[in-house]
Design a protein around this motif. Structure first.
Motif, mmCIF file in Angstrom:
data_model
loop_
_atom_site.group_PDB
_atom_site.id
_atom_site.type_symbol
_atom_site.label_atom_id
_atom_site.label_comp_id
_atom_site.label_asym_id
_atom_site.label_seq_id
_atom_site.Cartn_x
_atom_site.Cartn_y
_atom_site.Cartn_z
ATOM 1 N N LYS A 192 10.141 10.088 4.852
ATOM 2 C CA LYS A 192 9.693 9.599 5.692
ATOM 3 C C LYS A 192 8.082 10.357 4.632
ATOM 4 C CE LYS A 192 6.583 11.415 10.150
ATOM 5 N NZ LYS A 192 6.300 11.676 10.734
ATOM 6 N N CYS A 193 7.487 11.264 4.473
ATOM 7 C CA CYS A 193 6.428 11.875 3.702
ATOM 8 C C CYS A 193 6.235 10.892 2.164
ATOM 9 C CB CYS A 193 7.020 12.843 3.034
ATOM 10 S SG CYS A 193 6.903 14.428 3.767
ATOM 11 N N LEU A 194 7.183 10.447 1.814
ATOM 12 C CA LEU A 194 7.284 9.388 0.558
ATOM 13 C C LEU A 194 7.349 7.505 0.958
ATOM 14 C CD1 LEU A 194 9.639 11.385 -1.842
ATOM 15 C CD2 LEU A 194 7.272 10.826 -2.299
ATOM 16 N N VAL A 195 7.705 7.709 2.126
ATOM 17 C CA VAL A 195 7.795 6.212 2.737
ATOM 18 C C VAL A 195 8.395 5.279 2.429
ATOM 19 C CG1 VAL A 195 4.957 6.026 3.635
ATOM 20 C CG2 VAL A 195 5.577 5.238 1.738
ATOM 21 N N LEU A 196 10.036 5.947 1.667
ATOM 22 C CA LEU A 196 10.604 5.513 1.198
ATOM 23 C C LEU A 196 10.746 4.044 1.423
ATOM 24 C CD1 LEU A 196 12.587 8.203 -0.703
ATOM 25 C CD2 LEU A 196 10.753 6.825 -1.712
ATOM 26 N N LEU A 216 1.362 -1.444 -0.154
ATOM 27 C CA LEU A 216 -0.163 -0.361 0.738
ATOM 28 C C LEU A 216 0.839 1.254 0.516
ATOM 29 C CD1 LEU A 216 -3.231 0.783 0.451
ATOM 30 C CD2 LEU A 216 -2.266 1.222 3.012
ATOM 31 N N ARG A 217 1.892 1.293 1.009
ATOM 32 C CA ARG A 217 3.213 1.857 1.116
ATOM 33 C C ARG A 217 3.604 2.664 -0.608
ATOM 34 N NH1 ARG A 217 5.851 3.597 6.215
ATOM 35 N NH2 ARG A 217 7.462 3.833 5.174
ATOM 36 N N ARG A 218 4.302 1.722 -1.278
ATOM 37 C CA ARG A 218 4.513 2.068 -2.131
ATOM 38 C C ARG A 218 3.145 2.384 -3.212
ATOM 39 N NH1 ARG A 218 5.884 -3.547 -1.846
ATOM 40 N NH2 ARG A 218 4.816 -4.542 -2.708
ATOM 41 N N LYS A 219 2.099 1.586 -3.716
ATOM 42 C CA LYS A 219 1.071 1.903 -4.357
ATOM 43 C C LYS A 219 0.414 3.786 -4.234
ATOM 44 C CE LYS A 219 -1.848 0.542 -7.210
ATOM 45 N NZ LYS A 219 -2.751 -0.435 -7.218
ATOM 46 N N SER A 220 0.978 4.195 -3.110
ATOM 47 C CA SER A 220 0.289 5.642 -3.078
ATOM 48 C C SER A 220 1.627 6.760 -2.862
ATOM 49 C CB SER A 220 0.231 5.915 -1.235
ATOM 50 O OG SER A 220 1.129 5.479 -0.082
ATOM 51 N N ARG A 221 2.689 5.398 -3.023
ATOM 52 C CA ARG A 221 3.716 6.687 -3.259
ATOM 53 C C ARG A 221 4.290 8.138 -4.814
ATOM 54 N NH1 ARG A 221 7.968 2.745 -2.773
ATOM 55 N NH2 ARG A 221 7.911 3.026 -0.452
ATOM 56 N N ASP A 222 3.853 7.819 -5.774
ATOM 57 C CA ASP A 222 3.358 8.957 -6.684
ATOM 58 C C ASP A 222 2.587 9.623 -6.232
ATOM 59 O OD1 ASP A 222 5.357 6.866 -8.730
ATOM 60 O OD2 ASP A 222 3.811 5.907 -9.703
ATOM 61 N N ASP A 223 1.290 8.824 -5.536
ATOM 62 C CA ASP A 223 -0.073 10.143 -5.696
ATOM 63 C C ASP A 223 1.203 11.263 -4.598
ATOM 64 O OD1 ASP A 223 -1.565 9.828 -6.904
ATOM 65 O OD2 ASP A 223 -3.068 8.966 -5.500
#
Length: 267
Positions: A222-226, A188-195
């Motif tokens: 942190k913001c981009l959950v890298l 889910l973190r990866r999916k939301s990253r582009d937005d």
């Protein structure tokens, strides 16, 4: 490692029923042959309408393994069948299913909400910590609150939902449940990253990641959950992210200043 001898055609794999699932090797987990779910067992259970402890074991094991190996096809096959087992399915299995719906249908949340509303009150009751967590995650996505989303999907925010968490010798089931929840949250973190990246690009003109600006690196990561929340996931630094997106024309290095990045606004 070979967990199950074969997979049936009703298990959600290829039409011949014996094709091996495609594993996501980015987690570093894919051995030569891994079968993610006991498809023949599920086929027999489904045809006989059997519902007992063995049925629950088969479905939950299937769910956990599909999540750990990031097999979206398997998850899409297993998750819709869980409602028939509501009286027995664990809280962990429900949470994993709900996170999967958020990921699979992203950014839409209609299916997620339907699944949540259909759960009997005995599972994830209103006011419970688990329900507060999953509804807060969905709300942070709807409102594009990427800072809140990063906090909610950090392991500290959800690891305590796992039975046996902190036990120096957890059971195999507890370990699988923990890895599965971490894996779907990571997806889910990866999916939301582009937005999140699109929002950041429209909100800032440049970023300074040179020496002495460690807080900027930390904030972007942190913001981009890298940072992966899964022990087998891949981490990325802010510099790696920016360098990768410079190739796409999203940012460019400022001439003469190492570590300073100019944001190219989307057109």
């Amino acid at each position: 490692m070979e967990l199950i001898a074969s997979v049936s055609r009703s298990s959600g794999l290829e039409k011949d029923g014996d094709t091996e699932p495609q594993c996501n090797t980015s987690r570093g987990l894919a051995p030569d042959r891994v079968y993610l779910s006991p498809g023949k067992l599920r086929e027999g259970i489904s045809s006989s309408n059997r519902q007992d402890a063995f049925t629950l074991k088969v479905y939950e094991t299937s769910l956990f393994m599909a999540a750990i190996f990031d097999s979206q096809k398997q998850l899409n096959s297993i998750v819709p069948q869980l409602p028939s087992l509501h009286d027995s399915v664990s809280t962990m299995a429900h949470l994993i299913s709900l996170v999967h719906y958020l990921t699979d249908q992203y950014p839409r949340q209609g299916v997620f909400q339907q699944h949540l509303d259909l759960l009997p009150s005995s599972f994830l009751p209103r006011g419970s910590e688990a329900r507060k967590w999953i509804t807060s995650v969905s709300a942070s996505l709807r409102t594009h609150n990427y800072v809140k989303f990063a906090e909610l999907t950090h392991p500290d925010a959800f690891s305590h939902f796992v039975v046996g968490e902190g036990d120096p010798s957890p059971s195999a089931d507890d370990s699988a449940a923990r890895l599965a929840l971490q894996a779907v949250v990571d997806s889910l973190r990866r999916k939301s990253r582009d937005d999140t990246w699109s929002i950041l690009r429209t909100s800032y003109r440049e970023w300074s990641c040179q020496d002495g600006f460690d807080w900027t690196r930390t904030w972007l990561e942190k913001c981009l959950v890298l940072r992966s929340v899964s022990p087998h996931g891949q981490n990325m630094t802010a510099e790696q992210w920016l360098e990768g997106h410079a190739k796409d024309g999203h940012v460019r290095p400022r001439e003469g200043i190492d570590g300073r990045w100019i944001v190219c606004k989307p057109r």
